[in-house]
Design an enzyme around this catalytic site. Structure first.
Site, short mmCIF file in Angstrom:
data_model
loop_
_atom_site.label_atom_id
_atom_site.label_comp_id
_atom_site.label_asym_id
_atom_site.label_seq_id
_atom_site.Cartn_x
_atom_site.Cartn_y
_atom_site.Cartn_z
N CYS B 95 0.91 -1.21 0.03
CA CYS B 95 -0.09 0.03 -0.18
C CYS B 95 0.95 1.26 -0.13
O CYS B 95 0.48 2.40 -0.82
CB CYS B 95 -1.02 0.05 1.16
SG CYS B 95 -2.24 1.32 1.27
N CYS B 188 -6.36 -4.22 7.20
CA CYS B 188 -7.62 -3.35 7.09
C CYS B 188 -8.56 -3.98 6.10
O CYS B 188 -9.84 -3.47 6.61
CB CYS B 188 -7.25 -1.84 6.55
SG CYS B 188 -6.81 -1.61 4.85
#
Lengths: 392, 365
Positions: B95, B188
């Site tokens: 990410c 997440c």
């Protein structure tokens, strides 16, 4: 600051704000029987009469609500329930594909929870509903229709709909016709009786009144099942203590907006036409969305090919220019506008759009400020779309 | 601004330093309702609201950027395909590489911004060197080491000189409501923390053999090799006990044959690590330095060589649980914070024959 987002909300008129403050200093629940209550009731009823007078309605047809969303919910869900209760064969709801979410989602909810059949009227590339589509639907399903809802004018691209024609078709078939005129009142001539509609939504904060107060004009013979239950203050269709200062200020604003509409429209559409001409000259490939003729005076809506609308918004915001991408948000994330999609735009064109809306405080200087910033912002936003393409 | 305390304080510090700061919250889920709810995650509507309120308090503009498609392609799909290929990915690292310091950075630069500021715990000072945070327990340099020089030149990490405790105290002093918000730990995009279930839902069940690494004997069955990680001991559910009664560990995963190989702890040890896609910051190799082989993992001394084939690290002492797909990050110890020399993606861990022999003798076999 250049405020070019009057369709979102417009500043209160000074006379409306003064009326609000004066009424808010007084005491009295309009439903109380004593002198203070009677005084508050008088203020409410005078306001009702003022609104009725300028919008071509009878005072008894004015139902005060908390605003456009509540009025739209009552006109669609409330009328649906009443009409289906009267005849169980009626289970269809008709709305244009470009309604505000207050209507759109009410109809979706009826379909999801009340087994209603939703009939969406298509629009053309200019966002206009074709009355022939409604006529065909009435021919085929007239006995099953509960309510027809078509907005007077579109909140995103500003297209004004052929309301009188559509309402006449509905009236001939005996089907209640509702129009969400939130964007129209004060912008174009709106006369409830002359329009032939059975129900009409209007709200305060789009025309110089306070936010949180509006009305549904509802014909005496149109049944609506209440959505809010309680004291039955408004014709037993809507409950809740009447907001006396809000109603008073709303009436002042409606009256002022309607009375000044002709001059307002001439002035603001001149400003708007100047804005459009300058945008087209500066950004030749900009697409002017909506109907060039049947259009709200203050609305200018463009797609800027190769740009993300929300990038443009950020860049203009940073230079003190407030405008809108005109699309619905969830967690602040822009979804492609259902209005532009219904007009046949692809997702890229829908995402590249920006709405500028003028209002009663707009000036040429604000348009100058926009034009000083917009060409650079468009150029920069175009470069920023490269981030979408994954790098090798 | 994730909605957490770190990015809020980072934004406040950047603004206080005189920068013209704009807050951006990333919407990473295609459907915000499906990601984790509550205060633990970074992708919920509540987190978006927390970030917005922090921006209000700091006094900066705030926008939500929709990066859901890029996140899905670059991080979630990559996560699944890496597991399918028998590797162990680090989605936070990915990410940083593909979203925060690529998609967001590229867009920000194009829009006229100069840098991306994040609340990562790492130091990036005037010398341009990426260093560990003063808070070793919270240090995130491991998941930032993938950033190229070009990206680091556009990055700001204002928290590297502070401990997490100091950051929380500062948030409280600044009136930021997120001061006490719990840290996020898990992945997440896996709402319930069940990575195995998440992978099973996307990859389906794929039964195969669990075999003994030394004898080749089939010891049991698995429902999908992707559910195993190198060094894993628990959950093997082997019916046949090891002859010596000692626990067995996952040694390797072979997608081609859909085999999970297990063996004793000593067989986990590797002394050579090879890695590809190196990001190396200039200094010549071979170089003696420290390497870290997984997030929050132990640090071992090694001789590292970077050449056209990739990165090779010869470890001075064996390491265990070295999984392909994880990053190897090389550090040069420094009193002002260990300096990141570079990183690469682990392709394999191996043992030199003499080491195997020596250990076998030592084990008394």
């Amino acid at each position: 600051m250049a405020y070019l987002d009057h369709a979102a909300t417009t500043p209160m008129l000074p006379e409306s704000l003064d009326a609000y403050v004066a009424a808010a200093r007084e005491i009295g629940n309009p439903s109380s029987l004593h002198a203070a209550g009677r005084h508050a009731r008088r203020l409410v009823e005078e306001s009702r009469e003022r609104i009725a007078a300028v919008l071509g309605a009878r005072p008894s047809e004015v139902i005060f609500t908390s605003g456009g969303t509540e009025s739209d919910n009552l006109a669609t869900k409330g009328v649906f329930f009443a009409r289906r209760d009267a005849d169980s064969r009626r289970d269809r709801v008709v709305a244009s594909a470009v309604e505000h979410h207050a209507v759109l989602d009410s109809v979706d909810w009826l379909a999801a929870h009340e087994s209603a059949v939703a009939d969406w009227l298509p629009v053309d590339a200019a966002c206009r509903v074709d009355p022939a589509a409604l006529a065909a639907l009435i021919d085929e399903h007239g006995d099953e229709l509960t309510v027809i809802s078509v907005q007077w004018a579109n909140n995103e691209v500003g297209t004004v709909q052929p309301i009188a024609e559509l309402a006449a078709l509905a009236a001939r078939a005996g089907i209640p016709f509702h129009t969400d005129a939130v964007q129209a009142v004060g912008q174009v001539p709106v006369d409830f009786a002359a329009s032939g509609a059975s129900a009409l939504t209007v709200t305060g904060h789009k025309l110089g009144g306070p936010v949180g107060v509006g009305a549904l004009l509802l014909g005496r013979d149109v049944g609506a099942t209440p959505l809010l239950h309680g004291g039955g203050q408004e014709r037993d269709v809507r409950s809740g203590t009447l907001d006396t200062p809000g109603v008073v200020a709303f009436a002042v604003a409606v009256e002022a907006a309607v009375k000044t509409q002709p001059e307002y429209s001439a002035r603001v559409s001149d400003l708007r036409d100047g804005l459009v001409a300058r945008v087209r000259a500066a950004i030749p490939d900009a697409i002017y969305n909506g109907d060039p003729v049947h259009r709200l005076p203050g609305n200018a809506h463009f797609s800027f090919p190769g740009c993300e609308g929300d990038a443009l918004l950020l860049l203009l915001d940073a230079q003190g220019i407030a405008c809108s991408t005109g699309s619905a948000c969830s967690a602040g994330v822009a979804q492609p506008s259902h209005v532009l999609v219904a007009m046949g735009a692809d997702a890229d064109r829908a995402r590249s759009s920006l709405r500028f809306t003028l209002g009663h405080t707009s000036t040429g200087a604000e348009i100058d400020a926009l034009m000083a910033a917009l060409p650079g912002a468009v150029e920069r936003a175009r470069r920023a779309t490269a981030w979408k393409t994954p790098r090798g | 601004m994730s909605g957490g305390v770190d990015s809020a304080v980072a934004a406040a510090r950047a603004r206080e330093a005189g920068h013209d700061v704009t807050g951006v919250h990333l919407a990473l889920s295609r459907n915000p309702q499906t990601f984790r709810t509550g205060a633990r995650g970074c992708c919920t509507l509540e987190d978006s609201r927390d970030a917005r309120r922090a921006a209000d308090v700091i006094g900066i503009p705030f926008y939500v950027w929709d990066m859901a498609e890029q996140f899905h392609e670059s991080v979630v799909d990559d996560f699944v395909s890496e597991y399918a290929a028998g590797r162990t990915p680090n989605p936070c690292l990915r990410c940083n590489e593909k979203i925060k310091f690529e998609a967001v950075l590229d867009r920000a630069i194009a829009l006229g911004f100069d840098a991306v500021v994040t609340g990562h715990h790492a130091r990036l000072g005037a010398d341009g060197l990426l260093r560990r945070s003063v808070d070793i327990a919270k240090d995130q340099s491991y998941v930032l080491a993938v950033l190229t020089r070009e990206k680091l030149d556009r990055a700001m990490f204002p928290l590297g000189d502070s401990t997490k405790t100091q950051v929380r105290e500062e948030a409280a002093a600044r009136g930021l409501a997120v001061a006490d918000k719990p840290d996020s730990h898990d992945i997440c995009f896996i709402a319930d923390g069940d990575t195995k279930g998440f992978l099973a839902g996307r990859l389906g069940e794929s039964p195969g053999d669990i075999v003994d690494g030394r004898t080749g004997t089939v010891l049991g069955q698995h429902d999908g090799a992707y559910a195993y990680t190198i060094g894993q001991r628990k959950g093997l559910d082997l019916r046949v006990p090891a002859p010596d009664g000692k626990p067995r560990y996952v040694l390797s995963i072979t997608p081609v044959t859909n085999t999970v190989t297990v063996g004793p702890r000593e067989d986990l040890a590797v002394d050579t690590v090879t890695a590809d896609r190196p990001i190396w910051h200039g200094s010549s190799t071979p170089v003696e330095c420290e390497v870290q082989l997984r997030a929050h993992g132990e640090v071992v001394t090694a001789d590292v060589t970077v050449d056209s084939d990739g990165l090779t690290a010869r470890l001075h002492s064996p390491a265990r649980g070295v999984a392909a797909g994880q990053a190897i990050v090389a550090y040069r110890p420094d009193p002002a914070g260990d300096i990141v020399l570079g990183s690469a993606t682990i392709t394999a861990g191996s043992r030199a024959a003499e080491t195997v022999a020596a250990e076998t003798v030592a084990a008394g076999v």
